[in-house]
Write a protein that holds these residues in place. Sequence first.
Motif, PDB file in Angstrom:
ATOM      1  N   ARG A  76       0.829  -1.212   0.000  1.00  0.00           N
ATOM      2  CA  ARG A  76       0.000   0.000   0.000  1.00  0.00           C
ATOM      3  C   ARG A  76       0.865   1.265   0.000  1.00  0.00           C
ATOM      4  N   MET A  77       2.079   1.159   0.528  1.00  0.00           N
ATOM      5  CA  MET A  77       2.971   2.309   0.582  1.00  0.00           C
ATOM      6  C   MET A  77       3.197   2.873  -0.824  1.00  0.00           C
ATOM      7  N   TRP A  78       3.298   1.985  -1.815  1.00  0.00           N
ATOM      8  CA  TRP A  78       3.507   2.427  -3.189  1.00  0.00           C
ATOM      9  C   TRP A  78       2.195   2.490  -3.966  1.00  0.00           C
ATOM     10  N   ASN A  79       1.404   1.434  -3.870  1.00  0.00           N
ATOM     11  CA  ASN A  79       0.193   1.331  -4.683  1.00  0.00           C
ATOM     12  C   ASN A  79      -0.803   2.453  -4.411  1.00  0.00           C
ATOM     13  N   ARG A  80      -0.812   3.005  -3.222  1.00  0.00           N
ATOM     14  CA  ARG A  80      -1.765   4.062  -2.870  1.00  0.00           C
ATOM     15  C   ARG A  80      -1.147   5.459  -2.879  1.00  0.00           C
ATOM     16  N   ASP A  81       0.122   5.544  -3.269  1.00  0.00           N
ATOM     17  CA  ASP A  81       0.812   6.831  -3.329  1.00  0.00           C
ATOM     18  C   ASP A  81       0.564   7.471  -4.698  1.00  0.00           C
ATOM     19  N   CYS A  82      -0.067   8.648  -4.710  1.00  0.00           N
ATOM     20  CA  CYS A  82      -0.400   9.300  -5.985  1.00  0.00           C
ATOM     21  C   CYS A  82       0.854   9.713  -6.761  1.00  0.00           C
ATOM     22  N   ASN A  83       2.014   9.784  -6.101  1.00  0.00           N
ATOM     23  CA  ASN A  83       3.252  10.159  -6.786  1.00  0.00           C
ATOM     24  C   ASN A  83       4.019   8.949  -7.324  1.00  0.00           C
ATOM     25  N   TYR A  84       3.592   7.749  -6.972  1.00  0.00           N
ATOM     26  CA  TYR A  84       4.264   6.529  -7.426  1.00  0.00           C
ATOM     27  C   TYR A  84       3.802   6.205  -8.839  1.00  0.00           C
ATOM     28  N   THR A  85       4.750   5.999  -9.752  1.00  0.00           N
ATOM     29  CA  THR A  85       4.406   5.747 -11.150  1.00  0.00           C
ATOM     30  C   THR A  85       4.821   4.361 -11.630  1.00  0.00           C
ATOM     31  N   GLY A  86       5.350   3.541 -10.734  1.00  0.00           N
ATOM     32  CA  GLY A  86       5.805   2.200 -11.117  1.00  0.00           C
ATOM     33  C   GLY A  86       4.653   1.206 -11.197  1.00  0.00           C
ATOM     34  N   PRO A  87       4.993  -0.048 -11.428  1.00  0.00           N
ATOM     35  CA  PRO A  87       3.957  -1.092 -11.522  1.00  0.00           C
ATOM     36  C   PRO A  87       3.329  -1.347 -10.149  1.00  0.00           C
ATOM     37  N   MET A  88       2.124  -1.899 -10.166  1.00  0.00           N
ATOM     38  CA  MET A  88       1.473  -2.277  -8.906  1.00  0.00           C
ATOM     39  C   MET A  88       2.317  -3.360  -8.232  1.00  0.00           C
ATOM     40  N   ILE A  89       2.524  -3.214  -6.942  1.00  0.00           N
ATOM     41  CA  ILE A  89       3.311  -4.163  -6.155  1.00  0.00           C
ATOM     42  C   ILE A  89       2.348  -5.154  -5.506  1.00  0.00           C
ATOM     43  N   ASP A  90       2.682  -6.422  -5.592  1.00  0.00           N
ATOM     44  CA  ASP A  90       1.842  -7.444  -4.970  1.00  0.00           C
ATOM     45  C   ASP A  90       1.948  -7.400  -3.451  1.00  0.00           C
ATOM     46  N   TYR A  91       0.847  -7.736  -2.802  1.00  0.00           N
ATOM     47  CA  TYR A  91       0.871  -7.916  -1.352  1.00  0.00           C
ATOM     48  C   TYR A  91       1.646  -9.191  -1.061  1.00  0.00           C
ATOM     49  N   TYR A  92       2.402  -9.169   0.002  1.00  0.00           N
ATOM     50  CA  TYR A  92       3.193 -10.342   0.368  1.00  0.00           C
ATOM     51  C   TYR A  92       2.367 -11.228   1.289  1.00  0.00           C
ATOM     52  N   THR A  93       2.316 -12.496   0.979  1.00  0.00           N
ATOM     53  CA  THR A  93       1.650 -13.472   1.835  1.00  0.00           C
ATOM     54  C   THR A  93       2.599 -14.622   2.094  1.00  0.00           C
ATOM     55  N   GLY A  94       2.360 -15.334   3.172  1.00  0.00           N
ATOM     56  CA  GLY A  94       3.178 -16.493   3.493  1.00  0.00           C
ATOM     57  C   GLY A  94       2.459 -17.389   4.479  1.00  0.00           C
ATOM     58  N   PRO A  95       2.808 -18.661   4.497  1.00  0.00           N
ATOM     59  CA  PRO A  95       2.109 -19.617   5.342  1.00  0.00           C
ATOM     60  C   PRO A  95       2.450 -19.475   6.825  1.00  0.00           C
ATOM     61  N   VAL A  96       1.522 -19.955   7.639  1.00  0.00           N
ATOM     62  CA  VAL A  96       1.734 -20.079   9.082  1.00  0.00           C
ATOM     63  C   VAL A  96       1.422 -21.526   9.437  1.00  0.00           C
ATOM     64  N   VAL A  97       2.356 -22.173  10.135  1.00  0.00           N
ATOM     65  CA  VAL A  97       2.175 -23.556  10.562  1.00  0.00           C
ATOM     66  C   VAL A  97       2.323 -23.606  12.077  1.00  0.00           C
ATOM     67  N   ILE A  98       1.319 -24.169  12.728  1.00  0.00           N
ATOM     68  CA  ILE A  98       1.376 -24.369  14.174  1.00  0.00           C
ATOM     69  C   ILE A  98       1.268 -25.875  14.393  1.00  0.00           C
ATOM     70  N   LYS A  99       2.330 -26.468  14.899  1.00  0.00           N
ATOM     71  CA  LYS A  99       2.396 -27.923  15.018  1.00  0.00           C
ATOM     72  C   LYS A  99       1.691 -28.430  16.279  1.00  0.00           C
ATOM     73  N   ASP A 100       1.598 -29.750  16.380  1.00  0.00           N
ATOM     74  CA  ASP A 100       0.864 -30.424  17.453  1.00  0.00           C
ATOM     75  C   ASP A 100       1.228 -29.939  18.851  1.00  0.00           C
ATOM     76  N   ASN A 101       0.205 -29.837  19.680  1.00  0.00           N
ATOM     77  CA  ASN A 101       0.314 -29.544  21.121  1.00  0.00           C
ATOM     78  C   ASN A 101       0.891 -28.178  21.443  1.00  0.00           C
ATOM     79  N   ALA A 102       0.928 -27.279  20.490  1.00  0.00           N
ATOM     80  CA  ALA A 102       1.424 -25.930  20.767  1.00  0.00           C
ATOM     81  C   ALA A 102       0.341 -25.126  21.493  1.00  0.00           C
ATOM     82  N   VAL A 103       0.791 -24.137  22.264  1.00  0.00           N
ATOM     83  CA  VAL A 103      -0.113 -23.229  22.963  1.00  0.00           C
ATOM     84  C   VAL A 103       0.279 -21.803  22.582  1.00  0.00           C
ATOM     85  N   ILE A 104      -0.710 -21.053  22.111  1.00  0.00           N
ATOM     86  CA  ILE A 104      -0.492 -19.657  21.734  1.00  0.00           C
ATOM     87  C   ILE A 104      -1.204 -18.803  22.777  1.00  0.00           C
TER      88      ILE A 104
END
Length: 166
Positions: A76-104
């Motif tokens: 959003r820092m670039w994609n929503r900046d009216c002064n930015y003229t480059g290509p749209m930047i993808d949002y970064y996503t990544g997996p989350v793994v919580i293994k057996d018997n964990a407590v958060i």
Amino acid sequence: MKKLVILFKLLLLTVLKKNHAKAEVIRKSNIFKEYGGGGGYWHPCWIPTHPDLISIGNNVTVAADVRIYEHDLVARMWNRDCNYTGPMIDYYTGPVVIKDNAVIGGRSIILYNVTIGKNALVAAGGVVTKDVPDFAIVGGNPAKIIGDTRDLYKKRLSITEGNKKE
């Protein structure tokens, strides 16, 4: 619509104080990439934006107000900046793994591209930015290893046995 129905069920179960049942609602919805069985506990009343990136093992406890972020908003820092003229930047996503018997612990934050190991514990308020090894206790911001759940078990067992003698 499916997400809305699940959210309504989670809210209703919260009002009825049936938090153990929430894990079963999540599991049966097949909304997460994986969600194991074995008596898990899901206290939050929300569903992550990209639940298909989240894998949760067996008997995992997720306490109140925990947040799992499988994406960031930096683009959003670039994609929503009216002064930015480059290509749209993808949002970064990544997996989350919580293994057996964990407590958060309550009010913890788990960021993308993180694996929380088996029998690990994230202390309340911890901000997990990197992988947590099996049996580790992590806490703080950013979360760092502060103990071992095997040592915690021995301590709790001795307290329990001490209480029985009294």
